[in-house]
Design a protein around this motif. Sequence first.
Motif, PDB file in Angstrom:
ATOM      1  N   UNK A 190      52.988 -29.617  70.666  1.00 38.03           N
ATOM      2  CA  UNK A 190      54.235 -28.933  71.003  1.00 38.03           C
ATOM      3  C   UNK A 190      55.164 -28.772  69.797  1.00 38.03           C
ATOM      4  N   UNK A 191      55.059 -29.679  68.824  1.00 41.13           N
ATOM      5  CA  UNK A 191      55.877 -29.579  67.602  1.00 41.13           C
ATOM      6  C   UNK A 191      55.811 -28.188  66.986  1.00 41.13           C
ATOM      7  N   UNK A 192      54.638 -27.577  67.058  1.00 39.89           N
ATOM      8  CA  UNK A 192      54.411 -26.334  66.322  1.00 39.89           C
ATOM      9  C   UNK A 192      55.269 -25.187  66.841  1.00 39.89           C
ATOM     10  N   UNK A 193      55.786 -25.298  68.059  1.00 39.11           N
ATOM     11  CA  UNK A 193      56.600 -24.227  68.623  1.00 39.11           C
ATOM     12  C   UNK A 193      58.050 -24.273  68.153  1.00 39.11           C
ATOM     13  N   UNK A 194      58.421 -25.280  67.379  1.00 34.73           N
ATOM     14  CA  UNK A 194      59.810 -25.428  66.947  1.00 34.73           C
ATOM     15  C   UNK A 194      59.937 -24.958  65.500  1.00 34.73           C
ATOM     16  N   UNK A 195      60.531 -23.789  65.348  1.00 34.95           N
ATOM     17  CA  UNK A 195      60.521 -23.093  64.066  1.00 34.95           C
ATOM     18  C   UNK A 195      61.265 -23.855  62.982  1.00 34.95           C
ATOM     19  N   UNK A 196      62.287 -24.629  63.360  1.00 35.58           N
ATOM     20  CA  UNK A 196      63.041 -25.370  62.339  1.00 35.58           C
ATOM     21  C   UNK A 196      62.151 -26.393  61.634  1.00 35.58           C
ATOM     22  N   UNK A 197      61.257 -27.025  62.387  1.00 38.37           N
ATOM     23  CA  UNK A 197      60.357 -28.002  61.775  1.00 38.37           C
ATOM     24  C   UNK A 197      59.396 -27.316  60.809  1.00 38.37           C
ATOM     25  N   UNK A 198      58.829 -26.192  61.226  1.00 32.47           N
ATOM     26  CA  UNK A 198      57.926 -25.460  60.329  1.00 32.47           C
ATOM     27  C   UNK A 198      58.670 -24.966  59.103  1.00 32.47           C
ATOM     28  N   UNK A 199      59.907 -24.534  59.290  1.00 30.99           N
ATOM     29  CA  UNK A 199      60.694 -24.029  58.163  1.00 30.99           C
ATOM     30  C   UNK A 199      61.015 -25.146  57.175  1.00 30.99           C
ATOM     31  N   UNK A 200      61.294 -26.337  57.682  1.00 28.93           N
ATOM     32  CA  UNK A 200      61.540 -27.468  56.777  1.00 28.93           C
ATOM     33  C   UNK A 200      60.306 -27.779  55.939  1.00 28.93           C
ATOM     34  N   UNK A 201      59.142 -27.741  56.591  1.00 22.69           N
ATOM     35  CA  UNK A 201      57.913 -27.970  55.839  1.00 22.69           C
ATOM     36  C   UNK A 201      57.707 -26.892  54.771  1.00 22.69           C
ATOM     37  N   UNK A 202      57.893 -25.650  55.160  1.00 24.44           N
ATOM     38  CA  UNK A 202      57.562 -24.556  54.241  1.00 24.44           C
ATOM     39  C   UNK A 202      58.610 -24.369  53.155  1.00 24.44           C
ATOM     40  N   UNK A 203      59.891 -24.522  53.488  1.00 22.20           N
ATOM     41  CA  UNK A 203      60.962 -24.228  52.532  1.00 22.20           C
ATOM     42  C   UNK A 203      61.434 -25.462  51.765  1.00 22.20           C
ATOM     43  N   UNK A 204      61.565 -26.586  52.451  1.00 17.25           N
ATOM     44  CA  UNK A 204      62.062 -27.799  51.795  1.00 17.25           C
ATOM     45  C   UNK A 204      60.931 -28.585  51.142  1.00 17.25           C
ATOM     46  N   UNK A 205      59.867 -28.821  51.898  1.00 22.88           N
ATOM     47  CA  UNK A 205      58.741 -29.600  51.371  1.00 22.88           C
ATOM     48  C   UNK A 205      57.756 -28.744  50.588  1.00 22.88           C
ATOM     49  N   UNK A 206      57.842 -27.429  50.755  1.00 21.03           N
ATOM     50  CA  UNK A 206      56.986 -26.471  50.048  1.00 21.03           C
ATOM     51  C   UNK A 206      55.502 -26.785  50.222  1.00 21.03           C
ATOM     52  N   UNK A 207      55.116 -27.042  51.494  1.00 21.57           N
ATOM     53  CA  UNK A 207      53.702 -27.307  51.760  1.00 21.57           C
ATOM     54  C   UNK A 207      52.903 -26.015  51.635  1.00 21.57           C
ATOM     55  N   UNK A 208      51.639 -26.163  51.306  1.00 15.13           N
ATOM     56  CA  UNK A 208      50.715 -25.029  51.291  1.00 15.13           C
ATOM     57  C   UNK A 208      50.070 -24.826  52.657  1.00 15.13           C
ATOM     58  N   UNK A 209      49.959 -25.899  53.431  1.00 15.03           N
ATOM     59  CA  UNK A 209      49.279 -25.836  54.726  1.00 15.03           C
ATOM     60  C   UNK A 209      49.935 -26.786  55.703  1.00 15.03           C
ATOM     61  N   UNK A 210      49.849 -26.439  56.981  1.00 12.64           N
ATOM     62  CA  UNK A 210      50.249 -27.334  58.062  1.00 12.64           C
ATOM     63  C   UNK A 210      49.004 -27.670  58.867  1.00 12.64           C
TER      64      UNK A 210
END
Length: 314
Positions: A190-210
């Motif tokens: 269910x985490x994956x449906x929350x865009x703020x969490x994905x955005x933190x990973x992609x923009x703040x943590x700069x992950x290449x993959x989830x």
Amino acid sequence: MDAPGRHGDPAPMEKVDEFIVVERCFSSDPEFLSVGLANIHADVPDVEANKDRIERACRVFRDRGVDVAIFPEFCLSGYFWEDEVACRRHLERATTERHLDWIEDRLRPLLDDEFRGIILNNITEGEGEGDLYYNTTFLVTRQHPDPLDGRLSYHKVFLPGIEKLYTRSGGEDRLDLDGAMGRVGFTTCYDYLFSDLLREYSMLDEVDAIVEIASWRAAATRDYAEMNVRTDLYYGALWDMAMAAGSATNQVWTIAVNAVGRHPISGATFWGGSGIWAPSGLNLIQASHFNDELLIVHNIDLKGVRRAERDDFD
């Protein structure tokens, strides 16, 4: 059979042990990441059968040149059901802490210089009042003796419905791991449906993959009668749409592993459909919605493809 991307070309599909194995190569460069996705079911309440299935899948992955193997949510315990007394009795026996010897004696010896990590998810003991567990994703490696070390584990944050009866949220938890092949963040179902969490990973943590680990169900009805629109597989369709949209809007890879099959007690059906979505949002490979299947994809350029997608998009 030789490992594709290292010694030979992949067969399109074959049967190994009880598993259908689907093997593909993303590139010809063996320096990139090779992943194994276990699109499998869990027997409830037979934890020993689940352990055996995980071991056998790991051997297939190791023999096929996989670097990291990934398993679904609750791959040891299986999913919850409504009889709270019986379910809690089962969960008490299924907590990860009760099976650390199995991880140490059976799983860790399977690892070597090429097969370097196993990503699992299961319940772990909670803290404080309320008799609640954590839903924990953790990494088994040769280098780290404690798989439940907070530096290698992630507690699910967003809890739907029945999960609130048995587990507590991880709060603001995030886990990102940085390696030579790329930086990876983790979500659970269910985490994956929350865009703020994905955005933190992609923009703040700069992950290449989830890495998305799930027991995502298939069946739910949505009915728009005046428009003549109805589906009984709403949850399943949402899985496919969400993985594509999350990857594209955040320009990250999504490596998603979902449980498959019918829960033997509750009757709930899980969607399967484990797969890999590129940072463009395109689905590159997807497993069965009905059967146990092991997907293997060799030589994925996590960093290079994400950089190219961001440069093109930006």
